[in-house]
Scaffold this motif. Structure first.
Motif, mmCIF file in Angstrom:
data_model
loop_
_atom_site.group_PDB
_atom_site.id
_atom_site.type_symbol
_atom_site.label_atom_id
_atom_site.label_comp_id
_atom_site.label_asym_id
_atom_site.label_seq_id
_atom_site.Cartn_x
_atom_site.Cartn_y
_atom_site.Cartn_z
ATOM 1 N N LEU A 43 0.843 -1.187 0.000
ATOM 2 C CA LEU A 43 0.000 0.000 0.000
ATOM 3 C C LEU A 43 0.886 1.248 0.000
ATOM 4 C CD1 LEU A 43 -3.059 0.334 0.156
ATOM 5 C CD2 LEU A 43 -2.862 0.507 2.616
ATOM 6 N N PRO A 44 0.625 2.196 -0.887
ATOM 7 C CA PRO A 44 1.413 3.427 -0.847
ATOM 8 C C PRO A 44 1.089 4.210 0.427
ATOM 9 C CG PRO A 44 -0.418 3.645 -2.384
ATOM 10 C CD PRO A 44 -0.428 2.226 -1.922
ATOM 11 N N GLU A 45 1.973 5.094 0.836
ATOM 12 C CA GLU A 45 1.685 5.943 2.007
ATOM 13 C C GLU A 45 0.434 6.767 1.730
ATOM 14 O OE1 GLU A 45 4.337 8.099 4.208
ATOM 15 O OE2 GLU A 45 5.439 6.271 4.735
ATOM 16 N N PHE A 46 -0.388 6.887 2.719
ATOM 17 C CA PHE A 46 -1.621 7.662 2.493
ATOM 18 C C PHE A 46 -2.059 8.356 3.776
ATOM 19 C CE2 PHE A 46 -3.013 3.521 3.958
ATOM 20 C CZ PHE A 46 -4.026 3.821 4.830
ATOM 21 N N ASP A 47 -2.848 9.392 3.611
ATOM 22 C CA ASP A 47 -3.454 10.086 4.751
ATOM 23 C C ASP A 47 -4.891 9.638 4.935
ATOM 24 O OD1 ASP A 47 -1.112 11.672 4.927
ATOM 25 O OD2 ASP A 47 -1.886 12.911 3.278
ATOM 26 N N LEU A 48 -5.514 9.395 3.784
ATOM 27 C CA LEU A 48 -6.942 9.073 3.783
ATOM 28 C C LEU A 48 -7.179 7.878 2.863
ATOM 29 C CD1 LEU A 48 -9.959 10.123 4.337
ATOM 30 C CD2 LEU A 48 -9.743 11.197 2.100
ATOM 31 N N LEU A 49 -7.927 6.899 3.367
ATOM 32 C CA LEU A 49 -8.319 5.778 2.515
ATOM 33 C C LEU A 49 -9.836 5.768 2.451
ATOM 34 C CD1 LEU A 49 -6.768 2.252 2.552
ATOM 35 C CD2 LEU A 49 -9.227 2.511 2.401
ATOM 36 N N SER A 50 -10.382 5.729 1.240
ATOM 37 C CA SER A 50 -11.843 5.715 1.161
ATOM 38 C C SER A 50 -12.341 4.661 0.178
ATOM 39 C CB SER A 50 -12.365 7.097 0.779
ATOM 40 O OG SER A 50 -11.818 7.492 -0.448
ATOM 41 N N TRP A 51 -13.477 4.079 0.530
ATOM 42 C CA TRP A 51 -14.196 3.175 -0.371
ATOM 43 C C TRP A 51 -15.343 3.984 -0.963
ATOM 44 C CZ3 TRP A 51 -13.253 -1.655 -2.178
ATOM 45 C CH2 TRP A 51 -12.302 -2.420 -1.509
ATOM 46 N N SER A 56 -19.965 8.329 -6.445
ATOM 47 C CA SER A 56 -18.839 9.092 -5.881
ATOM 48 C C SER A 56 -19.054 9.458 -4.416
ATOM 49 C CB SER A 56 -18.571 10.376 -6.688
ATOM 50 O OG SER A 56 -18.125 10.029 -7.958
ATOM 51 N N GLU A 57 -19.885 8.670 -3.732
ATOM 52 C CA GLU A 57 -20.031 8.850 -2.281
ATOM 53 C C GLU A 57 -18.965 8.025 -1.578
ATOM 54 O OE1 GLU A 57 -24.907 9.165 -2.004
ATOM 55 O OE2 GLU A 57 -23.958 7.195 -2.025
ATOM 56 N N ASN A 58 -18.427 8.561 -0.496
ATOM 57 C CA ASN A 58 -17.489 7.785 0.307
ATOM 58 C C ASN A 58 -18.282 6.913 1.275
ATOM 59 O OD1 ASN A 58 -15.017 8.817 -0.745
ATOM 60 N ND2 ASN A 58 -15.450 10.726 0.351
ATOM 61 N N VAL A 59 -18.359 5.641 0.969
ATOM 62 C CA VAL A 59 -19.091 4.701 1.821
ATOM 63 C C VAL A 59 -18.429 4.648 3.198
ATOM 64 C CG1 VAL A 59 -19.743 2.277 2.067
ATOM 65 C CG2 VAL A 59 -19.815 3.361 -0.183
ATOM 66 N N VAL A 60 -17.098 4.627 3.169
ATOM 67 C CA VAL A 60 -16.311 4.670 4.396
ATOM 68 C C VAL A 60 -15.063 5.509 4.147
ATOM 69 C CG1 VAL A 60 -14.626 3.278 5.671
ATOM 70 C CG2 VAL A 60 -16.987 2.572 5.638
ATOM 71 N N ASP A 97 -27.857 -1.706 -4.609
ATOM 72 C CA ASP A 97 -26.457 -1.552 -4.205
ATOM 73 C C ASP A 97 -25.497 -2.040 -5.291
ATOM 74 O OD1 ASP A 97 -27.101 -0.582 -1.625
ATOM 75 O OD2 ASP A 97 -27.428 -2.629 -0.919
ATOM 76 N N SER A 98 -26.048 -2.594 -6.372
ATOM 77 C CA SER A 98 -25.200 -3.052 -7.482
ATOM 78 C C SER A 98 -24.440 -1.873 -8.061
ATOM 79 C CB SER A 98 -26.058 -3.669 -8.591
ATOM 80 O OG SER A 98 -26.700 -4.823 -8.132
ATOM 81 N N GLY A 99 -23.230 -2.136 -8.502
ATOM 82 C CA GLY A 99 -22.452 -1.073 -9.140
ATOM 83 C C GLY A 99 -20.973 -1.202 -8.830
ATOM 84 N N LEU A 100 -20.279 -0.134 -9.145
ATOM 85 C CA LEU A 100 -18.828 -0.126 -9.021
ATOM 86 C C LEU A 100 -18.423 0.373 -7.634
ATOM 87 C CD1 LEU A 100 -16.874 -0.847 -11.341
ATOM 88 C CD2 LEU A 100 -16.543 1.600 -11.681
ATOM 89 N N TYR A 101 -17.518 -0.343 -6.988
ATOM 90 C CA TYR A 101 -16.945 0.097 -5.710
ATOM 91 C C TYR A 101 -15.431 0.194 -5.868
ATOM 92 C CZ TYR A 101 -21.487 -0.706 -3.561
ATOM 93 O OH TYR A 101 -22.820 -0.640 -3.245
ATOM 94 N N THR A 102 -14.873 1.316 -5.469
ATOM 95 C CA THR A 102 -13.427 1.483 -5.597
ATOM 96 C C THR A 102 -12.838 1.928 -4.259
ATOM 97 O OG1 THR A 102 -13.809 3.732 -6.373
ATOM 98 C CG2 THR A 102 -13.392 2.086 -8.054
ATOM 99 N N THR A 115 -10.909 -2.193 -7.331
ATOM 100 C CA THR A 115 -12.108 -1.874 -8.099
ATOM 101 C C THR A 115 -12.968 -3.136 -8.217
ATOM 102 O OG1 THR A 115 -10.825 -0.315 -9.416
ATOM 103 C CG2 THR A 115 -12.991 -0.905 -10.267
ATOM 104 N N TYR A 116 -14.193 -3.041 -7.768
ATOM 105 C CA TYR A 116 -15.114 -4.175 -7.839
ATOM 106 C C TYR A 116 -16.381 -3.796 -8.593
ATOM 107 C CZ TYR A 116 -12.403 -6.670 -4.311
ATOM 108 O OH TYR A 116 -11.405 -7.312 -3.635
ATOM 109 N N ARG A 117 -16.802 -4.688 -9.453
ATOM 110 C CA ARG A 117 -18.119 -4.565 -10.084
ATOM 111 C C ARG A 117 -19.031 -5.520 -9.319
ATOM 112 N NH1 ARG A 117 -20.679 -1.335 -13.316
ATOM 113 N NH2 ARG A 117 -18.697 -1.022 -14.407
#
Ligand SMILES: *[C@@H]1O[C@H](CO)[C@@H](O)[C@H](O)[C@H]1NC(C)=O
Ligand SMILES: *[C@@H]1O[C@H](CO)[C@@H](O)[C@H](O)[C@H]1NC(C)=O
Ligand SMILES: *[C@@H]1O[C@H](CO)[C@@H](O)[C@H](O)[C@H]1NC(C)=O
Ligand SMILES: *[C@@H]1O[C@H](CO)[C@@H](O)[C@H](O)[C@H]1NC(C)=O
Ligand SMILES: *[C@@H]1O[C@H](CO)[C@@H](O)[C@H](O)[C@H]1NC(C)=O
Length: 220
Positions: A43-51, A56-60, A97-102, A115-117
């Protein structure tokens, strides 16, 4: 060789362009949970990780400095985030809830790390086997029958203790037919479930003298 190298280069560029991850397709049965894992070992260094979902909503959101986890309000009661593995578990999935999750790790730059379909589908409906006709010719019993499920259908014939195994498909559904000596079995399946119907041969293969020619010797 040259073609192989070209393909490797192409795959490299494709991977490079999209960050780390190729799209992974997952099927989930309505009401079930699904766990989405990140797709990179390093995993690259990060400050924020979002699903993110495809609106384009941040689920988490996960803030690495505080180790704080913030789920979106509308997902609050049905989401689990693992702050060790960074995987996301979504519960009680519905078709909407079907769709793309990244998953995106943001630091000095943004990196796509998964990336999940996701396709949420119902369990299949049970198939139905029906006998069209059954008769004897010589010592052989023949049974003509049909198996149906949804928009799929197979007509077939049981003869001489067997039938020809068959399979038909439409989109993600499969109807599969096979016979054993004792029965006809039809199996309807999709990526999340399967159901079968079964017909016993014995009652259909009693001849007009009330006996089984294959297993009994008829003496007058
Ligand atoms: C996170 O995942 C790890 C590895 O699968 C597991 O051991 C741990 O219990 C999980 N933590 C939570 C809070 O579920
Ligand atoms: C039974 O099915 C076979 C082909 O599968 C067909 O040739 C035959 O006419 C059918 N017989 C009856 C009585 O429906
Ligand atoms: C199966 O048989 C039924 C009637 O016996 C017929 O209407 C149907 O078209 C047949 N289907 C196929 C796929 O052969
Ligand atoms: C169909 O059933 C027979 C007998 O049970 C089995 O030997 C055969 O492998 C099966 N064929 C398929 C395609 O599943
Ligand atoms: C029905 O099909 C599914 C999917 O191919 C398979 O997993 C299952 O074992 C099959 N069931 C039977 C009874 O053959």
């Amino acid at each position: 060789m040259a073609v192989d190298n070209l393909l490797l280069l192409f795959l490299f560029l494709l991977t490079f362009k999209t960050g780390f991850s190729a799209e992974i397709s997952v099927f989930v049965q309505t009401g079930d949970s699904v766990q989405l894992d990140i797709q990179t070992q390093k995993l690259p260094e990060f400050d924020l990780l979002s699903w993110r979902n495809d609106k384009s909503e941040n689920v988490v959101k996960y803030i690495s400095e505080t180790k704080g986890v913030k789920p979106l309000n509308s997902y609050k009661d049905r989401v689990d985030f693992n702050d060790t593995t960074f995987s996301l578990t979504l519960k009680n999935m519905q078709k909407t809830d079907s769709g793309l999750y990244t998953a995106i790790a943001s630091g000095d730059s943004e990196n796509n790390i998964a990336t999940y379909r996701v396709s949420v589908i119902d369990a299949v409906e049970a198939p139905v086997l029906t006998v069209n006709s059954n008769w004897f010719s010589g010592n052989f019993c023949t049974v003509n029958f049909t198996c149906r499920a949804h928009d799929l259908m197979i007509n077939s014939s049981y003869q001489n203790n067997r039938c020809i195994a068959q399979e038909v498909t439409s989109q993600i559904n499969t109807l599969n037919l096979n016979c054993s000596e004792e029965s006809i079995i039809c199996n309807h399946s999709n990526p999340v479930s399967w159901k079968k119907d079964r017909i016993n041969i014995a009652p259909l293969c009693v001849n007009n003298k009330g006996i089984w020619p294959d297993t009994h010797t008829h003496t007058i």
